[in-house]
Design an enzyme around this catalytic site. Sequence first.
Site, PDB file in Angstrom:
ATOM      1  N   LYS A  35     -12.703 -39.642  44.921  1.00 14.55           N
ATOM      2  CA  LYS A  35     -11.493 -38.823  45.012  1.00 14.55           C
ATOM      3  C   LYS A  35     -10.373 -39.451  44.179  1.00 14.55           C
ATOM      4  O   LYS A  35     -10.479 -40.597  43.733  1.00 14.55           O
ATOM      5  CB  LYS A  35     -11.055 -38.702  46.473  1.00 14.55           C
ATOM      6  CG  LYS A  35     -10.710 -40.029  47.139  1.00 14.55           C
ATOM      7  CD  LYS A  35     -10.344 -39.852  48.594  1.00 14.55           C
ATOM      8  CE  LYS A  35     -10.027 -41.206  49.223  1.00 14.55           C
ATOM      9  NZ  LYS A  35      -9.585 -41.094  50.619  1.00 14.55           N
ATOM     10  N   TYR A 255      16.892 -56.465  33.436  1.00 11.91           N
ATOM     11  CA  TYR A 255      17.859 -55.774  34.292  1.00 11.91           C
ATOM     12  C   TYR A 255      18.207 -56.607  35.518  1.00 11.91           C
ATOM     13  O   TYR A 255      17.342 -57.207  36.153  1.00 11.91           O
ATOM     14  CB  TYR A 255      17.288 -54.430  34.762  1.00 11.91           C
ATOM     15  CG  TYR A 255      17.200 -53.393  33.682  1.00 11.91           C
ATOM     16  CD1 TYR A 255      18.344 -52.894  33.067  1.00 11.91           C
ATOM     17  CD2 TYR A 255      15.969 -52.893  33.284  1.00 11.91           C
ATOM     18  CE1 TYR A 255      18.271 -51.929  32.075  1.00 11.91           C
ATOM     19  CE2 TYR A 255      15.880 -51.928  32.294  1.00 11.91           C
ATOM     20  CZ  TYR A 255      17.036 -51.452  31.695  1.00 11.91           C
ATOM     21  OH  TYR A 255      16.941 -50.497  30.710  1.00 11.91           O
TER      22      TYR A 255
END
Length: 358
Positions: A35, A255
């Site tokens: 899946k 950052y």
Amino acid sequence: MKRQALARIDLGALRHNLRRVRSCAPDSRVMAVIKAEAYGHGMLPVAQALSDADAFAVSCVEEAQALREAGFAQRIVCLQGVQGSDELMQAARHDIEFTVHQESHLQLLEDSSLPRPVTPWLKIDTGMHRLGFRPERAAELHARLAAMTQVRGPVPVMTHLACADDREDDTTALQVERFDQAITGLDTELSIANSAGVLGWPDTLRDWVRPGIMLYGSSPFLGGRAADDGLRPVMTLSAPLIAVRRLRAGEPIGYGATWACPEDMPVGIAAIGYGDGYPRHAPSGTPVSVNGQRTRLVGRVSMDMVALDLRGIEARVGEPVELWGNQVSVDEVAAHAGTISYQLLCGVAGRCQELHFA
């Protein structure tokens, strides 16, 4: 120009891991769980590589139909069941099996007129408390399903393990006990074991096993190492170095300036980030490998780039950086990032080039 981040899929490792399943469960048939695009590895090429599996497990009818349209003839089981009469009709037309885990599924079957009988799997909730009927109803519901003209028997019975990833937790033993009590007197195919069950809980091995994450070379256990379980990594996530810089002591990187250079040092920049599926929350210190040499991330993960500590590393622009694979396991990265390998593998974005090789 396409991104240079690559997800390489080793189909030979995939087949090796399937053989490992069979060695652990020699008396069981194998329902390979593919899946979610085979946990991010590509459902159709993975299904082809696992063509020796006895059946495939998918999430929904749409995934099952894609397999049938691609020519796969194995038994296919939809683990979430069918949602409505249209999906039930598609399941009948394409010989797709599915779980029955709530009253509406029973009513849907009883009210249906199908072109051919279908095979439902009765789902018993032995402790996961997500999908399934209570164990004490197993005999009643099994008889109800078996009596339906729309059903092709015998009706298999399954359950799902909640805590098998923890070898010290007694929940799995309790679930097995509840399951065995529930199926007393039923003569049908049974399934309990997931990957953790296959590798760590012999009492869960029944007619069918349902391996998922172990097929892709990741450990199903808390703090586990795939190599210790004889598994090989299937996906290698990599990207090239696009810059090598020399920074001074005290200069921050990235950052938020969350990490600063402790000394004058070389720093590499690799062309991969959270936009490609690498976890943004992977902290400084998360392991990577640069041209076969292990090192670590420094600073925050950006959308398209990560920064690497190159102290003691001989590296030039263009050389490969492995984010996970043979040098750095996906389990290690998941542990540093505070998540699980399932999420990392499933999260590899479509803008990564995906290469399948034998």
